[in-house]
Design a protein around this motif. Structure first.
Motif, PDB file in Angstrom:
ATOM      1  N   THR A 129       0.844  -1.198   0.000  1.00 13.53           N
ATOM      2  CA  THR A 129       0.000   0.000   0.000  1.00 13.53           C
ATOM      3  C   THR A 129       0.877   1.246   0.000  1.00 13.53           C
ATOM      4  OG1 THR A 129      -1.670  -1.184   1.300  1.00 13.53           O
ATOM      5  CG2 THR A 129      -1.864   1.207   1.189  1.00 13.53           C
ATOM      6  N   VAL A 130       0.430   2.261  -0.731  1.00 19.40           N
ATOM      7  CA  VAL A 130       1.090   3.572  -0.711  1.00 19.40           C
ATOM      8  C   VAL A 130       0.244   4.499   0.151  1.00 19.40           C
ATOM      9  CG1 VAL A 130       1.907   5.527  -2.071  1.00 19.40           C
ATOM     10  CG2 VAL A 130       2.022   3.216  -3.019  1.00 19.40           C
ATOM     11  N   ARG A 131       0.903   5.186   1.117  1.00 19.20           N
ATOM     12  CA  ARG A 131       0.189   6.098   2.022  1.00 19.20           C
ATOM     13  C   ARG A 131       0.952   7.414   2.180  1.00 19.20           C
ATOM     14  NH1 ARG A 131      -3.905   3.856   4.910  1.00 19.20           N
ATOM     15  NH2 ARG A 131      -4.121   1.589   4.814  1.00 19.20           N
ATOM     16  N   PRO A 136      -4.479   6.505   2.339  1.00 21.02           N
ATOM     17  CA  PRO A 136      -4.068   5.823   1.108  1.00 21.02           C
ATOM     18  C   PRO A 136      -3.923   6.806  -0.053  1.00 21.02           C
ATOM     19  CG  PRO A 136      -6.384   5.411   1.562  1.00 21.02           C
ATOM     20  CD  PRO A 136      -5.841   6.100   2.765  1.00 21.02           C
ATOM     21  N   VAL A 137      -2.986   6.517  -0.937  1.00 23.07           N
ATOM     22  CA  VAL A 137      -2.736   7.365  -2.106  1.00 23.07           C
ATOM     23  C   VAL A 137      -3.070   6.588  -3.373  1.00 23.07           C
ATOM     24  CG1 VAL A 137      -1.017   8.675  -3.400  1.00 23.07           C
ATOM     25  CG2 VAL A 137      -0.920   8.616  -0.897  1.00 23.07           C
ATOM     26  N   ALA A 138      -4.001   7.112  -4.153  1.00 22.55           N
ATOM     27  CA  ALA A 138      -4.374   6.481  -5.426  1.00 22.55           C
ATOM     28  C   ALA A 138      -3.522   7.036  -6.555  1.00 22.55           C
ATOM     29  CB  ALA A 138      -5.846   6.723  -5.710  1.00 22.55           C
ATOM     30  N   SER A 151      -0.957   2.459  -8.085  1.00 23.58           N
ATOM     31  CA  SER A 151      -1.797   2.137  -6.923  1.00 23.58           C
ATOM     32  C   SER A 151      -3.272   2.362  -7.235  1.00 23.58           C
ATOM     33  CB  SER A 151      -1.380   2.980  -5.717  1.00 23.58           C
ATOM     34  OG  SER A 151      -1.555   4.365  -5.964  1.00 23.58           O
ATOM     35  N   ASP A 154      -7.723   2.478  -3.205  1.00 24.00           N
ATOM     36  CA  ASP A 154      -7.468   2.253  -1.777  1.00 24.00           C
ATOM     37  C   ASP A 154      -5.981   2.283  -1.437  1.00 24.00           C
ATOM     38  OD1 ASP A 154      -6.653  -0.079  -2.981  1.00 24.00           O
ATOM     39  OD2 ASP A 154      -7.856  -1.425  -1.721  1.00 24.00           O
ATOM     40  N   GLY A 155      -5.145   2.707  -2.390  1.00 27.71           N
ATOM     41  CA  GLY A 155      -3.708   2.792  -2.165  1.00 27.71           C
ATOM     42  C   GLY A 155      -2.944   1.497  -2.387  1.00 27.71           C
ATOM     43  N   GLY A 173       3.851  10.250  -6.023  1.00 23.88           N
ATOM     44  CA  GLY A 173       2.431  10.572  -6.019  1.00 23.88           C
ATOM     45  C   GLY A 173       1.954  11.054  -7.373  1.00 23.88           C
ATOM     46  N   THR A 196       4.341  -1.253   3.177  1.00 27.51           N
ATOM     47  CA  THR A 196       3.772   0.087   3.028  1.00 27.51           C
ATOM     48  C   THR A 196       4.857   1.063   2.618  1.00 27.51           C
ATOM     49  OG1 THR A 196       2.087  -0.323   4.726  1.00 27.51           O
ATOM     50  CG2 THR A 196       2.557   1.972   4.178  1.00 27.51           C
TER      51      THR A 196
END
Length: 209
Positions: A129-131, A136-138, A151, A154-155, A173, A196
């Motif tokens: 997951t990317v946060r 979370p980062v889409a 991503s 939900d990331g 990002g 993560t």
């Protein structure tokens, strides 16, 4: 002495045939009601690459004898029967995926189905997951060597076919303002999970391995 005659009477063959016919008719009628075969159902949705999130055309979608193929935009429409069904998605260069779903009569939207790329010999994968700030980062881009991923809303991300050994996952990002990296140990033929990548405004440059 007069009174009711309680002596058992024999039943003639015509009466027996009549009773049997009535029973058969009742059975057939009950089978034609709500307890009959399952109603027709259609399963629809889209198939995408689990890493790049690109639409996948030519994916075979099957459930028993029913089959369909996804269009160029990834959309599929499978005509089958209502009830609990196992739907299989398969395509060259991708891992086969099975879904157990309960279909209602009529149309059923399964949403987006993601297929993971097949792992090449000596390669591994990472799912994580990317946060940023815990959120979370889409649409973040994750890269490692020649492998890349995007991503989801939900990331979450899945990046496949990484060389085995210690690898750097670099993430940026969607606005290129935030970035981050993570060093992972990739195992051949395996998928690492639960990682993560945290993005920050000005992270240090990732190490070169």
């Amino acid at each position: 002495m007069s009174g009711t005659d309680l002596t058992p009477k024999s039943v003639g063959p015509l009466c027996v045939a009549g009773l049997m016919g009535a029973l058969v008719a009742a059975t057939l009628l009950s089978g034609c009601g709500g307890g009959g075969g399952a109603a027709a159902a259609t399963a629809t949705g889209f198939v995408k690459d689990d890493a790049t999130l690109q639409a996948l055309g030519g994916v075979e979608v099957t459930s028993g004898a029913a089959s369909a193929v996804s269009a160029g935009n990834g959309r599929f429409s499978l005509d089958t029967a209502s009830g609990t069904r196992t739907i299989v998605f398969s395509a060259a260069d991708y891992q086969r995926r099975e879904l157990s779903v309960t279909l209602n009569a009529g149309a059923n939207d399964l949403g987006t189905i993601y297929l993971a790329p097949a792992l090449l010999t000596g390669k591994g994968a990472v799912r994580g997951t990317v946060r940023r700030g815990g959120a979370p980062v889409a649409d973040a881009r994750i890269e490692s060597g020649t492998a890349e991923a995007i991503s989801k809303a939900d990331g979450s991300f899945f990046i496949a076919n990484l060389d085995a050994g210690q690898r750097v996952l670099a993430a940026v990002g969607p606005n290129a303002q935030y970035a981050g990296y993570l060093v992972v140990q990739v195992a051949s033929g395996e998928t690492m999970t639960g990682v993560t990548i945290n993005l920050s405004l000005a992270p240090p440059a990732p190490p070169v391995l």
